[in-house]
Design an enzyme around this catalytic site. Structure first.
Site, PDB file in Angstrom:
ATOM      1  N   MET A   1       0.824  -1.200   0.000  1.00  0.00           N
ATOM      2  CA  MET A   1       0.000   0.000   0.000  1.00  0.00           C
ATOM      3  C   MET A   1       0.870   1.265   0.000  1.00  0.00           C
ATOM      4  O   MET A   1       1.771   1.391  -0.799  1.00  0.00           O
ATOM      5  CB  MET A   1      -0.977  -0.044   1.178  1.00  0.00           C
ATOM      6  N   SER A   2       0.627   2.171   0.933  1.00  0.00           N
ATOM      7  CA  SER A   2       1.297   3.476   0.880  1.00  0.00           C
ATOM      8  C   SER A   2       2.752   3.460   1.324  1.00  0.00           C
ATOM      9  O   SER A   2       3.416   4.507   1.260  1.00  0.00           O
ATOM     10  CB  SER A   2       0.517   4.500   1.704  1.00  0.00           C
TER      11      SER A   2
END
Length: 357
Positions: free
Chosen positions: A63-64
């Protein structure tokens, strides 16, 4: 990285959760839907915990945390003189001149201090920017790509303002990096990870034009993410190779003179609605696509929704990776317990046998 198995010395450590009770670290991992947990201390892998064999060997969406890897790509270009962080973003991407990102500098994108834009990081909004971004890379039959979203933002930005977390800023940054380097973000990331020494497969999410999602499109194994963390811990070096300059790592940790103030007001408002104390994110700053949890501290945090976590802590000489599968994008209770697990593991290794043989 050499492996010295000290899992027995870590996984049994008592961890106090948001429930107020102490429980073994391994139990807290299972209760926070952990898939993989890796601790590196003094350059050695000392703890590995996996939910399954697949969690050990298959890449998992980070993800981030992808943002921090892209931030290091920017650092390499800055070091090489190919990217000026103080330059207008339109110097590299003239197409931004017609939209809301027109007035921003590269530095504003790196530090998410863009302001304005009428954009909100709302995970539950099916019509919001995050959902539209997700549809560009999930196979949905849409007729637009990531660059179209960036160029099409209509609300004007106010550069140099308070920190405001927005994934689209990283997509704009990725576009700038491609133009500055004359190649794709995915190629730049691949080169960086090769220099870091990663060995496992890497998944890359791309839009219909082949553009990598810079804000959250990578999947890696926990061990490879730990290798990236070790590079950060060693001041940007992997073995005898300097991947990112020590100056860039120092700048990431210290920020600008007003970075802490820019961070504080926004984060205090964002966390005010929760009844869970998360002191780690109530202070600090955001710089170069990294969370810096303590003012004047040396630790770095890389975070992703659904429970992805990388702690780089020079004070304990530890890197801690936790990859998870939370059912919801954000969960303050699980997040707080995850931070506590990582902190307990790092402190345990620093306090007990700091140089295992």
């Amino acid at each position: 990285m050499p492996i010295v198995d000290r899992s027995w010395d870590v996984l049994g450590q008592p961890v106090r959760g948001v429930d107020g009770r102490y429980a073994p670290l391994a139990w807290r991992l299972s209760q926070t839907d952990t898939d993989a947990f890796v601790v590196v201390h003094a350059g050695r892998v000392v703890t590995q915990w996996y939910r399954s064999d697949a969690a050990r060997t298959a890449p998992q969406a980070i993800m981030s945390i992808t943002k921090s890897i892209v931030g290091c790509v920017a650092g390499r270009l800055i070091d090489a003189g190919a990217l000026d962080p103080e330059a207008p973003a339109t110097q590299y991407v003239p197409e931004l001149a017609g939209g809301g990102y027109a007035p921003v500098r590269v530095r504003d994108l790196l530090d998410m201090r863009v302001g304005g834009l009428g954009y909100h990081e709302e995970y539950g909004d099916p019509a919001g920017e995050l959902a539209r971004m997700a549809r560009t890379v999930d196979g949905s039959p849409v007729g637009y790509g990531l660059h179209d979203l960036v160029a099409g933002i209509g609300w004007p930005a106010t550069p140099g303002g308070p920190f405001c977390y927005r994934s689209l800023d990283t997509e704009a940054l990725g576009w700038v990096l491609e133009r500055a380097a004359g190649t794709t973000v995915s190629a730049l990331v691949s080169d960086l990870l090769t220099r870091v020494g990663t060995t496992g497969p890497v998944d890359v999410a791309v839009d219909l034009y082949g553009t990598m999602q810079s804000s959250g499109g990578l999947g890696m194994t926990a061990l490879d993410l730990a290798r990236f963390g070790l590079m950060l811990l060693r001041g940007g070096a992997a073995g005898d190779r300097q991947v990112v300059s020590a100056g860039f790592i120092k700048d990431t940790r210290t920020g600008a003179p007003d970075s802490t103030a820019a961070f504080a007001a926004r984060v205090q408002r964002a966390l005010a609605h929760t009844d869970v104390e998360i002191d780690t994110l109530r202070t600090g700053l955001y710089r170069n696509q990294f969370w810096v949890p303590r003012p004047a501290g040396r630790a770095l945090l890389c975070l992703g929704i659904h429970g992805q976590y990388l702690l780089v802590d020079p004070d304990t000489d530890c890197v801690v990776v936790k990859l998870s599968s939370w059912r919801t994008p954000q969960d303050p209770g699980r997040f707080s317990d995850s931070l506590e697990c990582a902190g307990v593991a790092a402190i345990r290794m620093a306090d007990h046998d700091p140089h295992p043989q």
